[in-house]
Design a protein around this motif. Structure first.
Motif, PDB file in Angstrom:
ATOM      1  N   HIS A  55     -10.844   0.812   4.303  1.00 21.99           N
ATOM      2  CA  HIS A  55      -9.581   1.061   4.324  1.00 21.99           C
ATOM      3  C   HIS A  55      -8.897   0.305   5.373  1.00 21.99           C
ATOM      4  O   HIS A  55      -8.811   0.077   6.512  1.00 21.99           O
ATOM      5  N   GLU A  86      -9.663  -2.037   0.735  1.00 23.78           N
ATOM      6  CA  GLU A  86      -8.470  -1.430   0.403  1.00 23.78           C
ATOM      7  C   GLU A  86      -7.152  -2.230   1.155  1.00 23.78           C
ATOM      8  O   GLU A  86      -7.255  -2.452   2.498  1.00 23.78           O
ATOM      9  N   ASP A  97      -2.576  -2.504   1.006  1.00 25.30           N
ATOM     10  CA  ASP A  97      -1.362  -2.214   0.884  1.00 25.30           C
ATOM     11  C   ASP A  97      -0.366  -3.324   0.410  1.00 25.30           C
ATOM     12  O   ASP A  97      -0.096  -4.217   1.138  1.00 25.30           O
ATOM     13  N   HIS A 115       1.237  -1.766   5.349  1.00 23.30           N
ATOM     14  CA  HIS A 115       1.044  -0.622   5.043  1.00 23.30           C
ATOM     15  C   HIS A 115       2.498   0.256   5.051  1.00 23.30           C
ATOM     16  O   HIS A 115       3.054   0.930   4.475  1.00 23.30           O
ATOM     17  N   GLU A 169      -3.440  -1.194  -3.527  1.00 19.03           N
ATOM     18  CA  GLU A 169      -2.454   0.056  -3.572  1.00 19.03           C
ATOM     19  C   GLU A 169      -1.093  -0.690  -3.628  1.00 19.03           C
ATOM     20  O   GLU A 169      -0.708  -1.358  -2.756  1.00 19.03           O
ATOM     21  N   LYS A 220       2.144  -0.055  -2.733  1.00 20.49           N
ATOM     22  CA  LYS A 220       2.791   1.087  -1.638  1.00 20.49           C
ATOM     23  C   LYS A 220       4.339   1.024  -2.145  1.00 20.49           C
ATOM     24  O   LYS A 220       5.065   0.172  -2.175  1.00 20.49           O
TER      25      LYS A 220
HETATM   26 CA    CA Z   1      -3.601   2.496   1.280  1.00 19.11          CA
END
Ligand code: CA
Ligand code: G3P
Length: 311
Positions: free
Chosen positions: A43, A70, A72, A85, A163, A165
């Motif tokens: 993460h 992972e 963002d 993030h 992701e 975001k």
């Molecule tokens: Ca994320």
């Protein structure tokens, strides 16, 4: 409540098998090239040990055995895709020191708190920021990476869970992300088994925009606890299956929506719950025990700050 369905996604195959006597579930083409479960998904990289969303954190995640990192994605003022993030820069960089006069309140903030918004900064300005020292001085000088730089750094070592975001703030970002992936030859499912790609977002229209752009890449809907009633229902999962290939539910929903988790598995939707952290374990002796429980209950992978502690 113990779930009895175990979802297996076979590497390079088109078969997904729902165990326990159920007939094989149809597998979606978009899962081609994905590694066999369970997946360790680091993460924001191995963010317990290195500054989140930076190249050192991603490389450490790969070293610690993760199948994916992972990250963002957002966009700078001059249209560059970077890895961050928060919508703001002050938590994870020295922006307040480097650009003391560039803070402003958010549009809907009744408190008028001054913050440094990524969308106000160009890539050249972002590159001037230290994104490592806040975490540990040994990471001083670490920069916010572009998406392109991260791909270059991790290609061949680990997959990427991408992701989008707050994509509603960045109209058209879906096509721009797919274009970066295309430049690296990673825009098709199964293009590079050493660097599998999964796209995910809380923002359903953004996932649908990815589909409209013609992607065949796997796509997960991020489901927070407050949206679980909608999406972890029979109707919600049937809808998800129309535009996505998997789900990334907040981990607490295993307790509150166990039937939805079972149904997702029956539908052949891989599940990758979040976020497992050694610092916030409740009800288990360790984060390792917690992650073991979720894997035992059928999770396809776990999204964790501590990839080294996955059982
Ligand atoms: Ca994320
Ligand atoms: O991948 C799941 C997780 O990253 C979603 O939460 O806030 O850490 O982006 P957040």
């Amino acid at each position: 409540m113990r779930l009895t369905v175990l979802l297996l996604v076979m590497t390079g195959s088109t078969a997904a098998i729902a165990a326990c006597g159920r007939a094989p579930a149809p597998q979606l083409a978009a899962t081609e090239g994905l590694p066999p479960p369970p997946w360790t998904i680091a993460h924001r990289g191995a963010s317990a040990y290195a500054p989140e969303n930076t190249i050192p954190a991603f490389l450490l995640g790969a070293e610690q055995g993760a199948q994916f990192v992972e990250l963002d994605l957002q966009r700078t003022k001059d249209g560059q895709i970077v890895v961050l993030h928060d919508l703001t820069l002050q938590r994870t960089t020295d922006v307040a020191t480097v650009f003391p006069d560039r803070a402003r309140p958010g549009p809907d903030d009744p408190d008028r708190k001054l913050q440094w918004w990524l969308e106000d900064f160009t890539l050249d300005e972002v590159r001037q920021l230290d994104a490592g020292a806040w975490f540990d001085t040994k990471f001083a000088g670490t920069r916010i990476p572009t998406f392109d730089e991260v791909i270059g750094a991790v290609r061949g070592r680990v997959g990427i869970f991408i992701e989008l975001k707050s994509p509603e703030l960045y109209p058209g970002i879906e096509g721009e992300i797919l274009a970066v992936l295309a430049r690296h030859g990673l825009d098709r499912a199964g293009a590079d088994p050493q660097t599998p790609i999964v796209l995910q977002s809380f923002t359903v229209p953004s996932i649908q925009a990815l589909v409209a752009a013609g992607t065949t890449l796997p796509r997960h809907v991020l489901i927070g606890a407050r949206d679980a009633d909608r999406w972890l229902s029979d109707d919600g999962l049937a809808e998800i299956r129309g535009f996505a290939t998997g789900i990334s539910p907040e981990k607490v929903t295993l307790d509150t929506h166990a039937a939805g988790w079972r149904r997702a598995a029956e539908l052949g939707l891989p599940s990758t719950p979040w976020t497992f952290r050694a610092t916030t374990v409740k009800g288990f002796d360790s984060v390792t025990a917690e992650m073991a429980h979720y894997i035992e209950q059928g999770a396809t992978g776990v999204i964790t700050d501590n990839p080294d502690l996955v059982p």
